[in-house]
Design an enzyme around this catalytic site. Structure first.
Site, PDB file in Angstrom:
ATOM      1  N   GLN A 178       3.355   9.944   0.788  1.00 49.54           N
ATOM      2  CA  GLN A 178       4.626   9.210   0.825  1.00 49.54           C
ATOM      3  C   GLN A 178       5.474   9.456  -0.421  1.00 49.54           C
ATOM      4  O   GLN A 178       6.662   9.111  -0.437  1.00 49.54           O
ATOM      5  CB  GLN A 178       4.367   7.708   0.971  1.00 49.54           C
ATOM      6  N   HIS A 226      -3.800   1.539   7.675  1.00 52.39           N
ATOM      7  CA  HIS A 226      -2.452   2.136   7.637  1.00 52.39           C
ATOM      8  C   HIS A 226      -2.395   3.281   6.618  1.00 52.39           C
ATOM      9  O   HIS A 226      -1.876   4.372   6.911  1.00 52.39           O
ATOM     10  CB  HIS A 226      -1.455   1.021   7.286  1.00 52.39           C
ATOM     11  N   GLU A 227      -2.961   3.045   5.415  1.00 51.76           N
ATOM     12  CA  GLU A 227      -2.891   4.073   4.359  1.00 51.76           C
ATOM     13  C   GLU A 227      -3.811   5.255   4.670  1.00 51.76           C
ATOM     14  O   GLU A 227      -3.460   6.412   4.412  1.00 51.76           O
ATOM     15  CB  GLU A 227      -3.234   3.468   2.992  1.00 51.76           C
ATOM     16  N   HIS A 241      -2.083   7.454   7.046  1.00 51.68           N
ATOM     17  CA  HIS A 241      -1.092   8.319   6.388  1.00 51.68           C
ATOM     18  C   HIS A 241      -1.746   9.626   5.930  1.00 51.68           C
ATOM     19  O   HIS A 241      -1.200  10.720   6.106  1.00 51.68           O
ATOM     20  CB  HIS A 241      -0.497   7.629   5.156  1.00 51.68           C
ATOM     21  N   CYS A 259       6.494   0.158   7.367  1.00 50.60           N
ATOM     22  CA  CYS A 259       6.077   1.292   6.532  1.00 50.60           C
ATOM     23  C   CYS A 259       7.238   1.680   5.612  1.00 50.60           C
ATOM     24  O   CYS A 259       8.376   1.775   6.053  1.00 50.60           O
ATOM     25  CB  CYS A 259       5.708   2.464   7.430  1.00 50.60           C
ATOM     26  N   LEU A 260       6.913   1.934   4.340  1.00 48.01           N
ATOM     27  CA  LEU A 260       7.942   2.311   3.368  1.00 48.01           C
ATOM     28  C   LEU A 260       8.597   3.643   3.726  1.00 48.01           C
ATOM     29  O   LEU A 260       9.712   3.923   3.288  1.00 48.01           O
ATOM     30  CB  LEU A 260       7.338   2.384   1.962  1.00 48.01           C
ATOM     31  N   GLY A 270       0.850  -1.184   0.000  1.00 43.22           N
ATOM     32  CA  GLY A 270       0.000   0.000   0.000  1.00 43.22           C
ATOM     33  C   GLY A 270       0.884   1.231   0.000  1.00 43.22           C
ATOM     34  O   GLY A 270       2.033   1.165   0.447  1.00 43.22           O
TER      35      GLY A 270
HETATM   36 NI    NI Z   1       3.232   3.454   5.574  1.00 46.95          NI
END
Ligand code: NI
Length: 192
Positions: free
Chosen positions: A70, A157-158, A161, A115-116, A65
């Site tokens: 991000q 999670h997204e 963000h 998380c990226l 995701g």
């Molecule tokens: Ni993330």
């Protein structure tokens, strides 16, 4: 959300179908991650390109995701390609998402999450087990995504963000400190 090795294999299958370009992923400390994103008002070619690029960036990372902030874009959009505990997988994008947790999904399940934008560590996070996200696609048509288990976790999670929250913000203070210390030390295999 960052992918586990198993999820990477699932998500990687679609890599060739995307026409987008990989954009740099912003990381912890960038202010665009720490404030709510603006609602999308223009359903235009720029939005279409953004979504294509976000898919390409997510698959390249690899992740399951990715939220627009991000890649440094202050707009309420995310993409997902995540295993779903009931339906196989959940693939899509949502513009201006609104999250609901049905009554039967409110039970919390603890599972590992990364998380990226906080590359490296993974840690246990409690999340609802079943969520529904409604919103729009790039052409402005209504969409509805339903996630169970891993996919519910990813939708949460997204959406977090886009509200300016990282999964770190969902952790008890001491756990958060340990994960941050691992991140700062570059411990890529930290799992707690
Ligand atoms: Ni993330």
């Amino acid at each position: 959300m960052a992918a586990t090795d198993e999820e990477h294999q699932v998500a990687g299958q679609d890599t060739a179908t995307t026409t987008g370009r990989i954009r740099p992923i912003v990381t912890l400390g960038d202010e665009v991650l720490a404030r709510p994103c603006r609602p999308v008002t223009e359903f235009d070619d720029d939005l279409r390109r953004l979504v294509d690029d976000m898919f390409a960036t997510m698959y390249d990372a690899p992740g399951v995701g990715l939220a627009a902030n991000q890649v440094g874009v202050d707009l309420r959009v995310f993409v997902i390609d995540c295993p779903d505990d009931e339906l196989g997988s959940l693939v899509g994008h949502v513009v201006n998402p609104v999250l609901e947790t049905p009554a039967e999904g409110r039970e919390l399940e603890i599972d590992v999450e990364g998380c990226l934008s906080v590359p490296g560590p993974h840690t246990d996070v409690p999340r609802a087990t079943h969520v529904v996200v409604t919103g729009y696609d790039v052409s402005g048509a209504p969409v509805r995504l339903e996630g169970h288990g891993r996919a519910a976790r990813c939708l949460l999670h997204e959406t977090d963000h886009l509200d300016g929250f990282l999964y770190l913000d969902r952790l008890p203070r001491k756990q958060r400190k340990r994960v941050l210390a691992a991140y700062e030390a570059g411990l890529d295999d930290f799992v707690e």
